[in-house]
Design a protein around this motif. Structure first.
Motif, short mmCIF file in Angstrom:
data_model
loop_
_atom_site.label_atom_id
_atom_site.label_comp_id
_atom_site.label_asym_id
_atom_site.label_seq_id
_atom_site.Cartn_x
_atom_site.Cartn_y
_atom_site.Cartn_z
N GLY A 97 0.81 -1.21 0.00
CA GLY A 97 0.00 0.00 0.00
C GLY A 97 0.84 1.26 0.00
N LEU A 98 1.87 1.29 0.84
CA LEU A 98 2.76 2.45 0.90
C LEU A 98 3.50 2.64 -0.42
CD1 LEU A 98 4.22 2.11 4.52
CD2 LEU A 98 2.47 3.71 3.71
N PHE A 99 3.91 1.52 -1.04
CA PHE A 99 4.60 1.60 -2.33
C PHE A 99 3.67 2.19 -3.40
CE2 PHE A 99 5.48 -0.36 -6.50
CZ PHE A 99 6.75 0.16 -6.72
N LEU A 100 2.40 1.73 -3.42
CA LEU A 100 1.45 2.25 -4.40
C LEU A 100 1.21 3.75 -4.20
CD1 LEU A 100 -1.56 -0.17 -5.02
CD2 LEU A 100 0.06 0.75 -6.67
N ILE A 101 1.03 4.15 -2.94
CA ILE A 101 0.80 5.57 -2.65
C ILE A 101 2.00 6.41 -3.08
CG2 ILE A 101 0.45 7.26 -0.80
CD1 ILE A 101 -1.08 5.06 0.71
N GLY A 102 3.20 5.95 -2.70
CA GLY A 102 4.42 6.69 -3.03
C GLY A 102 4.67 6.77 -4.52
N LYS A 103 4.52 5.64 -5.21
CA LYS A 103 4.78 5.60 -6.65
C LYS A 103 3.77 6.45 -7.42
CE LYS A 103 6.82 4.34 -10.40
NZ LYS A 103 8.18 4.84 -10.71
N SER A 104 2.50 6.32 -7.07
CA SER A 104 1.46 7.08 -7.78
C SER A 104 1.61 8.57 -7.53
CB SER A 104 0.07 6.61 -7.31
OG SER A 104 -0.10 5.22 -7.56
#
Length: 257
Positions: A104-111
């Motif tokens: 979830g954190l990776f998706l938020i950061g990448k997006s």
């Protein structure tokens, strides 16, 4: 694990297969969106190859997890406990929670990074000219990371709907075949329309927030998430059609008749 082919002699097995295949396709939409956006960082001639590799990895991850169902179930067991101020009593942290939190954190950061890049004025021609592109190795690494999260979520859904491993594997293969056929169309549509791409990135942020909340055992009904995505997409498509018109649309009002 049951691999008895006689299971397909019953109509219930075929209904389960079709239902699970449809569910896997729906759950795979966010995966296709993510892969399409990440792969757009590659030179144009490598983007098709990148999508194929990404979806193939997703298929292998899902099949591998299906063959390790007992391990997946074990991931729900608490590894350690922590005290959180907003929760009563100790909070048990499981392997599933850690995977969802990191994903979830990776998706938020990448997006968020992708949105920031767009707002900074990235030119559409950059990818075609080689500017702003990234390496295939970097793209594959990011795809592997998020595939683990999406595959995990997908398999948990499959385990909850069907108890036959063979049906699960066939449903995953069929859904991936459908996604591979249409992934190029989806990717071209997203990349041709900057507003759709921004909307897709916003969807990924929303999914990332949902994964983080699930890591803290705050479940969100996925039906609400997918309805919001569908409704927003329909509104944006209507806006796109409106912008293409040469003359504005005037709604009739009785006071002007």
């Amino acid at each position: 694990m049951d691999f008895d082919l006689s299971v397909f002699s019953s109509s219930q097995a075929w209904v389960s297969l079709l239902t699970l295949t449809f569910m896997e396709i729906v759950l795979g939409i966010d995966n296709i969106i993510f892969i399409s956006i990440i792969v757009s960082r590659l030179p144009r001639e490598l983007q098709g190859r990148g999508r194929t590799i990404g979806l193939t990895l997703a298929l292998l991850f899902r099949i591998g997890l299906l063959l390790s169902i007992s391990w997946i179930v074990g991931l729900k067991a608490a590894l350690f406990t922590v005290e959180l101020p907003w929760m009563e009593g100790p909070f048990g942290v499981s392997g599933r929670d850690l995977i969802l939190l990191v994903g979830g954190l990776f998706l938020i950061g990448k997006s968020t990074t992708e949105i920031h890049t767009k707002l900074q004025g990235e030119e559409e021609g950059d990818h075609a000219s080689g500017k702003g592109t990234t390496s295939m190795r970097s793209v594959i690494f990011q795809i592997i990371l998020i595939d683990i999260v999406f595959s995990f979520d997908s398999i948990l859904t499959a385990v909850g709907l069907v108890d036959n491993v063979l049906i699960m594997i066939l449903a995953v293969v069929l859904s991936m075949a459908v996604m591979m056929v249409f992934s190029g169309v989806v990717a071209d549509f997203v990349n041709r329309n900057p507003t759709i791409k921004m909307l897709a990135l916003s969807f990924l942020i929303m999914i990332g927030v949902m994964l983080v909340m699930e890591a803290f055992h705050k479940e969100i009904e996925k039906g609400y998430i997918y309805f919001a995505m569908f409704f927003s997409l329909v509104v944006e498509i209507l806006n796109m059609r409106l912008r293409k018109k040469t003359t504005p649309v005037h709604l009739r009002d009785s006071q002007y008749d």
